[in-house]
Design a protein around this motif. Structure first.
Motif, PDB file in Angstrom:
ATOM      1  N   THR A 107      42.832  45.106  27.717  1.00 39.17           N
ATOM      2  CA  THR A 107      43.862  44.828  28.716  1.00 39.17           C
ATOM      3  C   THR A 107      43.598  45.566  30.029  1.00 39.17           C
ATOM      4  OG1 THR A 107      45.526  44.435  27.007  1.00 39.17           O
ATOM      5  CG2 THR A 107      46.340  44.931  29.206  1.00 39.17           C
ATOM      6  N   GLN A 111      42.850  43.925  33.709  1.00 38.34           N
ATOM      7  CA  GLN A 111      43.778  44.172  34.806  1.00 38.34           C
ATOM      8  C   GLN A 111      43.079  44.793  36.008  1.00 38.34           C
ATOM      9  OE1 GLN A 111      46.639  46.510  32.591  1.00 38.34           O
ATOM     10  NE2 GLN A 111      48.027  44.770  32.398  1.00 38.34           N
ATOM     11  N   GLN A 113      39.897  44.210  36.989  1.00 39.77           N
ATOM     12  CA  GLN A 113      38.903  43.372  37.636  1.00 39.77           C
ATOM     13  C   GLN A 113      39.570  42.380  38.596  1.00 39.77           C
ATOM     14  OE1 GLN A 113      38.218  40.168  34.024  1.00 39.77           O
ATOM     15  NE2 GLN A 113      36.423  40.931  34.983  1.00 39.77           N
ATOM     16  N   GLU A 114      38.740  41.760  39.412  1.00 36.03           N
ATOM     17  CA  GLU A 114      39.245  40.754  40.351  1.00 36.03           C
ATOM     18  C   GLU A 114      39.899  39.621  39.570  1.00 36.03           C
ATOM     19  OE1 GLU A 114      37.325  37.676  43.547  1.00 36.03           O
ATOM     20  OE2 GLU A 114      36.449  39.683  43.421  1.00 36.03           O
ATOM     21  N   ALA A 115      40.922  39.031  40.154  1.00 35.49           N
ATOM     22  CA  ALA A 115      41.683  37.974  39.477  1.00 35.49           C
ATOM     23  C   ALA A 115      40.767  36.852  38.993  1.00 35.49           C
ATOM     24  CB  ALA A 115      42.757  37.415  40.390  1.00 35.49           C
ATOM     25  N   CYS A 144      48.608  35.393  31.956  1.00 33.68           N
ATOM     26  CA  CYS A 144      47.941  35.516  33.256  1.00 33.68           C
ATOM     27  C   CYS A 144      48.639  36.548  34.136  1.00 33.68           C
ATOM     28  CB  CYS A 144      47.903  34.157  33.963  1.00 33.68           C
ATOM     29  SG  CYS A 144      46.742  32.988  33.230  1.00 33.68           S
ATOM     30  N   ASN A 145      49.940  36.509  34.171  1.00 32.32           N
ATOM     31  CA  ASN A 145      50.682  37.487  34.970  1.00 32.32           C
ATOM     32  C   ASN A 145      50.378  38.907  34.513  1.00 32.32           C
ATOM     33  OD1 ASN A 145      51.843  35.375  36.373  1.00 32.32           O
ATOM     34  ND2 ASN A 145      53.811  35.512  35.327  1.00 32.32           N
ATOM     35  N   HIS A 146      50.353  39.117  33.215  1.00 32.64           N
ATOM     36  CA  HIS A 146      50.110  40.440  32.657  1.00 32.64           C
ATOM     37  C   HIS A 146      48.705  40.959  32.984  1.00 32.64           C
ATOM     38  CE1 HIS A 146      50.632  43.865  30.016  1.00 32.64           C
ATOM     39  NE2 HIS A 146      49.517  43.530  29.376  1.00 32.64           N
ATOM     40  N   LEU A 147      47.723  40.054  32.949  1.00 34.73           N
ATOM     41  CA  LEU A 147      46.336  40.464  33.165  1.00 34.73           C
ATOM     42  C   LEU A 147      45.903  40.370  34.633  1.00 34.73           C
ATOM     43  CD1 LEU A 147      44.667  38.857  30.012  1.00 34.73           C
ATOM     44  CD2 LEU A 147      45.318  41.249  30.376  1.00 34.73           C
ATOM     45  N   GLY A 148      46.773  39.838  35.480  1.00 31.63           N
ATOM     46  CA  GLY A 148      46.415  39.687  36.888  1.00 31.63           C
ATOM     47  C   GLY A 148      45.543  38.478  37.155  1.00 31.63           C
ATOM     48  N   TRP A 149      45.624  37.470  36.284  1.00 28.34           N
ATOM     49  CA  TRP A 149      44.850  36.248  36.435  1.00 28.34           C
ATOM     50  C   TRP A 149      45.684  35.201  37.167  1.00 28.34           C
ATOM     51  CZ3 TRP A 149      42.805  35.470  30.739  1.00 28.34           C
ATOM     52  CH2 TRP A 149      41.922  36.510  30.429  1.00 28.34           C
ATOM     53  N   LYS A 150      45.021  34.138  37.617  1.00 27.06           N
ATOM     54  CA  LYS A 150      45.712  33.047  38.302  1.00 27.06           C
ATOM     55  C   LYS A 150      45.568  31.768  37.476  1.00 27.06           C
ATOM     56  CE  LYS A 150      45.778  30.384  42.600  1.00 27.06           C
ATOM     57  NZ  LYS A 150      46.098  29.139  41.952  1.00 27.06           N
TER      58      LYS A 150
END
Length: 183
Positions: A107, A111, A113-115, A144-150
């Protein structure tokens, strides 16, 4: 750019595999094939997360003797991940959920790394207005929100019998053009 397509269906000739193959076809028109990997989750030995938290103290590696470290590393290294799942009881397949649960082990690294851009394809027997597609999309959006993904796209597809998707010309074209939302 690295793209990883995760097939969460145990069927080798099902509609989920077909949907991901159509996305792959569109991506490979723009990228070199070696930049794209198709990964059949059910063809690899994965085990369920035990919530033991050992991974939080050993650098992010699951202590279970399975292939999850390789899969999590592939997801980590990918710039784009497309998750494909059949709908099983109003949710993603157990095979894909087991793979997703293993992301817990890294996790903090995800979090930091770049999105990452993410696509989601859920294929079920119900009509598109059924809540099952929304539930799967909402779960993926939370991840996605939790990991900072889009979450770049989410497609629900109603197709039951093998070959049903091929008859849906509009869906076929949308899947082939999905790459445009991921670039």
């Amino acid at each position: 750019m690295k793209v990883l397509l995760l097939n969460g269906s145990p069927r080798m000739k099902g509609n989920t595999r077909m949907a991901l193959s159509l996305v792959q076809e569109g991506i490979e028109r723009e990228l070199h094939p070696e930049e794209v990997e198709f990964y059949d989750v059910s063809r690899h030995k994965l085990s369920a997360c035990l919530a033991c938290d050992a991974c939080k103290n050993n650098g992010g590696n699951c202590v279970q003797p399975d292939e999850s470290a390789d899969l999590v590393q592939k997801i980590y290294e990918a710039d784009v991940v497309v998750f494909g799942t059949p709908v099983y009881w109003w949710g993603m397949s157990a095979q894909l959920k087991m793979a997703v649960d293993k992301l817990y082990s890294r996790t903090a690294l995800f979090q930091a790394q770049e999105a990452k851009k993410v696509g989601l394809i859920a294929v079920g027997a119900a009509e598109i207005d059924d809540p099952e597609y929304r539930l799967i999309e909402e779960q993926m959006q939370c991840i996605c929100n939790h990991l900072g993904w889009k979450l770049a796209f989410s497609y629900g597809i109603s197709a039951w019998n093998p070959g049903d998707l091929e008859q849906k010309k509009e869906a076929v074209e949308v899947l082939k053009e999905a790459w445009g939302t991921l670039e």
